[in-house]
Write a protein that holds these residues in place. Structure first.
Motif, PDB file in Angstrom:
ATOM      1  N   GLY A 187      12.270  19.224  19.612  1.00 10.81           N
ATOM      2  CA  GLY A 187      12.375  18.833  18.211  1.00 10.81           C
ATOM      3  C   GLY A 187      12.602  17.361  17.989  1.00 10.81           C
ATOM      4  O   GLY A 187      12.747  16.923  16.836  1.00 10.81           O
ATOM      5  N   ARG A 188      12.580  16.551  19.043  1.00  8.79           N
ATOM      6  CA  ARG A 188      12.782  15.100  18.890  1.00  8.79           C
ATOM      7  C   ARG A 188      11.528  14.463  18.308  1.00  8.79           C
ATOM      8  O   ARG A 188      10.427  14.678  18.799  1.00  8.79           O
ATOM      9  CB  ARG A 188      13.114  14.472  20.239  1.00  8.79           C
ATOM     10  N   LEU A 189      11.710  13.669  17.255  1.00 10.82           N
ATOM     11  CA  LEU A 189      10.582  13.002  16.621  1.00 10.82           C
ATOM     12  C   LEU A 189      10.007  11.940  17.545  1.00 10.82           C
ATOM     13  O   LEU A 189      10.711  11.046  18.008  1.00 10.82           O
ATOM     14  CB  LEU A 189      11.015  12.361  15.299  1.00 10.82           C
ATOM     15  N   LEU A 190       8.697  12.035  17.804  1.00  8.80           N
ATOM     16  CA  LEU A 190       8.001  11.058  18.634  1.00  8.80           C
ATOM     17  C   LEU A 190       7.241  10.047  17.787  1.00  8.80           C
ATOM     18  O   LEU A 190       7.318   8.845  18.009  1.00  8.80           O
ATOM     19  CB  LEU A 190       7.028  11.773  19.575  1.00  8.80           C
ATOM     20  N   VAL A 191       6.486  10.549  16.813  1.00 11.19           N
ATOM     21  CA  VAL A 191       5.634   9.687  15.992  1.00 11.19           C
ATOM     22  C   VAL A 191       5.605  10.238  14.573  1.00 11.19           C
ATOM     23  O   VAL A 191       5.541  11.457  14.370  1.00 11.19           O
ATOM     24  CB  VAL A 191       4.178   9.635  16.530  1.00 11.19           C
ATOM     25  N   ARG A 192       5.622   9.338  13.608  1.00 11.63           N
ATOM     26  CA  ARG A 192       5.355   9.720  12.217  1.00 11.63           C
ATOM     27  C   ARG A 192       4.403   8.693  11.627  1.00 11.63           C
ATOM     28  O   ARG A 192       4.605   7.484  11.764  1.00 11.63           O
ATOM     29  CB  ARG A 192       6.627   9.789  11.394  1.00 11.63           C
ATOM     30  N   ASP A 193       3.352   9.181  10.977  1.00  9.40           N
ATOM     31  CA  ASP A 193       2.325   8.312  10.411  1.00  9.40           C
ATOM     32  C   ASP A 193       2.069   8.734   8.968  1.00  9.40           C
ATOM     33  O   ASP A 193       1.817   9.919   8.700  1.00  9.40           O
ATOM     34  CB  ASP A 193       1.041   8.404  11.227  1.00  9.40           C
ATOM     35  N   ASN A 194       2.132   7.781   8.049  1.00 13.73           N
ATOM     36  CA  ASN A 194       1.924   8.064   6.630  1.00 13.73           C
ATOM     37  C   ASN A 194       0.779   7.220   6.087  1.00 13.73           C
ATOM     38  O   ASN A 194       0.631   6.051   6.458  1.00 13.73           O
ATOM     39  CB  ASN A 194       3.191   7.760   5.809  1.00 13.73           C
ATOM     40  N   LEU A 195      -0.008   7.825   5.203  1.00  8.55           N
ATOM     41  CA  LEU A 195      -1.088   7.120   4.514  1.00  8.55           C
ATOM     42  C   LEU A 195      -1.015   7.452   3.038  1.00  8.55           C
ATOM     43  O   LEU A 195      -0.870   8.620   2.664  1.00  8.55           O
ATOM     44  CB  LEU A 195      -2.450   7.545   5.067  1.00  8.55           C
ATOM     45  N   GLU A 196      -1.102   6.440   2.208  1.00  8.27           N
ATOM     46  CA  GLU A 196      -1.149   6.636   0.756  1.00  8.27           C
ATOM     47  C   GLU A 196      -2.077   5.572   0.191  1.00  8.27           C
ATOM     48  O   GLU A 196      -1.817   4.374   0.315  1.00  8.27           O
ATOM     49  CB  GLU A 196       0.247   6.499   0.144  1.00  8.27           C
ATOM     50  N   VAL A 197      -3.187   6.010  -0.412  1.00  7.65           N
ATOM     51  CA  VAL A 197      -4.159   5.062  -0.939  1.00  7.65           C
ATOM     52  C   VAL A 197      -4.751   5.624  -2.220  1.00  7.65           C
ATOM     53  O   VAL A 197      -4.904   6.838  -2.379  1.00  7.65           O
ATOM     54  CB  VAL A 197      -5.270   4.790   0.104  1.00  7.65           C
ATOM     55  N   SER A 198      -5.041   4.746  -3.159  1.00  6.58           N
ATOM     56  CA  SER A 198      -5.707   5.153  -4.394  1.00  6.58           C
ATOM     57  C   SER A 198      -7.137   4.634  -4.383  1.00  6.58           C
ATOM     58  O   SER A 198      -7.463   3.674  -3.673  1.00  6.58           O
ATOM     59  CB  SER A 198      -4.966   4.609  -5.617  1.00  6.58           C
ATOM     60  N   GLY A 199      -7.975   5.267  -5.183  1.00  7.86           N
ATOM     61  CA  GLY A 199      -9.355   4.815  -5.269  1.00  7.86           C
ATOM     62  C   GLY A 199      -9.443   3.387  -5.763  1.00  7.86           C
ATOM     63  O   GLY A 199     -10.308   2.617  -5.318  1.00  7.86           O
ATOM     64  N   ALA A 200      -8.542   3.011  -6.665  1.00  9.30           N
ATOM     65  CA  ALA A 200      -8.548   1.647  -7.191  1.00  9.30           C
ATOM     66  C   ALA A 200      -8.231   0.619  -6.110  1.00  9.30           C
ATOM     67  O   ALA A 200      -8.675  -0.522  -6.170  1.00  9.30           O
ATOM     68  CB  ALA A 200      -7.542   1.525  -8.336  1.00  9.30           C
ATOM     69  N   ASP A 201      -7.462   1.052  -5.076  1.00 10.79           N
ATOM     70  CA  ASP A 201      -7.079   0.127  -4.002  1.00 10.79           C
ATOM     71  C   ASP A 201      -8.279  -0.345  -3.184  1.00 10.79           C
ATOM     72  O   ASP A 201      -8.271  -1.448  -2.633  1.00 10.79           O
ATOM     73  CB  ASP A 201      -6.074   0.797  -3.052  1.00 10.79           C
ATOM     74  N   ILE A 202      -9.295   0.511  -3.057  1.00 15.09           N
ATOM     75  CA  ILE A 202     -10.404   0.160  -2.176  1.00 15.09           C
ATOM     76  C   ILE A 202     -11.715   0.009  -2.937  1.00 15.09           C
ATOM     77  O   ILE A 202     -12.783  -0.056  -2.330  1.00 15.09           O
ATOM     78  CB  ILE A 202     -10.577   1.216  -1.062  1.00 15.09           C
ATOM     79  N   ALA A 203     -11.637  -0.062  -4.266  1.00 18.07           N
ATOM     80  CA  ALA A 203     -12.848  -0.233  -5.070  1.00 18.07           C
ATOM     81  C   ALA A 203     -13.118  -1.708  -5.323  1.00 18.07           C
ATOM     82  O   ALA A 203     -12.212  -2.547  -5.291  1.00 18.07           O
ATOM     83  CB  ALA A 203     -12.706   0.515  -6.398  1.00 18.07           C
ATOM     84  N   GLY A 204     -14.382  -2.036  -5.577  1.00 24.74           N
ATOM     85  CA  GLY A 204     -14.733  -3.382  -5.992  1.00 24.74           C
ATOM     86  C   GLY A 204     -14.949  -4.347  -4.852  1.00 24.74           C
ATOM     87  O   GLY A 204     -14.743  -4.029  -3.674  1.00 24.74           O
ATOM     88  N   PRO A 205     -15.321  -5.564  -5.183  1.00 26.23           N
ATOM     89  CA  PRO A 205     -15.648  -6.575  -4.160  1.00 26.23           C
ATOM     90  C   PRO A 205     -14.465  -7.018  -3.325  1.00 26.23           C
ATOM     91  O   PRO A 205     -14.647  -7.545  -2.231  1.00 26.23           O
ATOM     92  CB  PRO A 205     -16.217  -7.733  -4.992  1.00 26.23           C
ATOM     93  N   ALA A 206     -13.234  -6.820  -3.845  1.00 29.67           N
ATOM     94  CA  ALA A 206     -12.054  -7.235  -3.089  1.00 29.67           C
ATOM     95  C   ALA A 206     -11.495  -6.111  -2.218  1.00 29.67           C
ATOM     96  O   ALA A 206     -10.364  -6.197  -1.738  1.00 29.67           O
ATOM     97  CB  ALA A 206     -10.963  -7.719  -4.056  1.00 29.67           C
ATOM     98  N   SER A 207     -12.256  -5.071  -1.993  1.00 25.42           N
ATOM     99  CA  SER A 207     -11.788  -3.925  -1.219  1.00 25.42           C
ATOM    100  C   SER A 207     -11.349  -4.343   0.179  1.00 25.42           C
ATOM    101  O   SER A 207     -12.049  -5.098   0.859  1.00 25.42           O
ATOM    102  CB  SER A 207     -12.906  -2.883  -1.113  1.00 25.42           C
ATOM    103  N   PRO A 208     -10.199  -3.846   0.651  1.00 24.37           N
ATOM    104  CA  PRO A 208      -9.740  -4.199   2.004  1.00 24.37           C
ATOM    105  C   PRO A 208     -10.616  -3.624   3.107  1.00 24.37           C
ATOM    106  O   PRO A 208     -10.531  -4.066   4.256  1.00 24.37           O
ATOM    107  CB  PRO A 208      -8.326  -3.612   2.060  1.00 24.37           C
ATOM    108  N   ILE A 209     -11.462  -2.635   2.787  1.00 31.56           N
ATOM    109  CA  ILE A 209     -12.351  -2.094   3.817  1.00 31.56           C
ATOM    110  C   ILE A 209     -13.756  -2.676   3.716  1.00 31.56           C
ATOM    111  O   ILE A 209     -14.664  -2.280   4.454  1.00 31.56           O
ATOM    112  CB  ILE A 209     -12.412  -0.553   3.749  1.00 31.56           C
ATOM    113  N   GLY A 210     -13.938  -3.633   2.803  1.00 34.03           N
ATOM    114  CA  GLY A 210     -15.222  -4.309   2.692  1.00 34.03           C
ATOM    115  C   GLY A 210     -16.349  -3.347   2.381  1.00 34.03           C
ATOM    116  O   GLY A 210     -16.219  -2.447   1.556  1.00 34.03           O
TER     117      GLY A 210
END
Length: 292
Positions: A187-210
């Motif tokens: 039961g010892r925690l080894l890894v925790r990974d979280n993702l939270e993204v909105s459509g507005a975050d990656i839309a448009g010419p300034a998108s971080p994913i290009g």
């Protein structure tokens, strides 16, 4: 025509339309090792999930079963509450994938929820590699994954998404979130990974994913003697239509990989190559290609 039905009194309360109930689907499988082979034992599958049967695709790896998690509903809808659970006994091996990408429809502010629980006993192997989520305008999805790994076990996780507007108006999805926790048998925690993204975050010419179209996240966890070498994972970055970043995870748990791909073909190629590396490292034999 004049109606002679009595009219309701002015104080009569109009009945509000009943909201649709959330769909609560379950996909639960338990695998066990008998001799050289893995067998599917306890199972519970209900709508919207569907499963035909497990497939022994690798003659040279008789312990490895492949299961296609199918859906008969046409995707994920608002307030869906879907759970999957995979239990693998000592030495058992399984590959869980999907028949195709999964569309997430407009959820109207009520996210679709997916929960996955995984328990691997000693020397078990499990690869969970669904095809990407396709996020339609207004789509909202939340996923939670909890896994426990006993000594010698190996776990490969894949999580990918892309965006699509069927009307070609470049409308964005609402939100996407995931929460992954990996623990050891105690039961010892080894890894925790979280993702939270909105459509507005990656839309448009300034998108971080290009201009990249598909975002993929992978975790390759477990016994380091049964995992690929870091150099083999870094070599996945040789493809011109995708970029891959490889990181060592905390507590010596394994590797995390992030990938941006130009299209679904490139994303699938990276995922398939990683699956081949994981199987070859764990069993010493290359797996046969999985047909979709």
């Amino acid at each position: 025509m004049t109606s002679h039905w009595p009219q309701p009194p002015a104080t009569y309360a109009l009945v509000q339309p009943r909201q649709a109930e959330a769909r609560c689907g379950r996909f639960e499988l338990a695998f066990s090792r008998h001799g050289a082979r893995t067998h599917l034992g306890r199972q519970f599958v209900c709508y919207p999930f569907h499963m035909t049967r497990p497939f022994a695709l690798d003659r040279a790896i008789p312990s490895l079963l492949t299961v296609y998690q199918q859906s008969s509903s046409g995707g994920l809808y608002r307030d869906d509450r879907l759970t999957s659970r995979y239990e693998l006994g000592a030495g058992a091996a399984a590959h869980i994938t999907t028949q195709a990408a999964t569309v997430v429809h407009d959820c109207h502010g009520q996210p679709a929820h997916q929960v996955t629980e995984i328990v691997l006993e000693e020397n078990a192997f499990l690869a969970v590699t669904p095809d990407p989520l396709v996020l339609f305008p207004g789509a909202s999805s939340s996923s939670t994954l909890r896994a426990r790994l006993a000594p010698g076990a190996v776990l490969l996780l894949s999580d990918a998404f892309t965006c699509h507007d069927p009307e070609g108006r470049l409308r964005s999805f609402d939100r996407l979130g995931s929460d992954v926790s990996i623990r050891d048998a105690a039961g010892r925690l080894l890894v925790r990974d979280n993702l939270e993204v909105s459509g507005a975050d990656i839309a448009g010419p300034a998108s971080p994913i290009g201009g990249w179209k598909v975002v993929s996240n992978f975790m390759l966890l477990g016994d380091p003697t049964r995992l690929p070498a870091a150099e083999a994972l870094v070599a996945l970055n040789d493809m011109a239509s995708a970029i891959v970043g490889v990181s060592a995870l905390a507590n010596g748990a394994g590797f995390g990989l992030r990938c941006l791909a130009a299209d679904a073909i490139a994303a699938r190629s990276i995922g398939e190559s990683l699956f081949e590396l994981a199987v070859a490292a764990a069993f010493g034999i290359q797996p046969v290609p999985r047909r979709k």
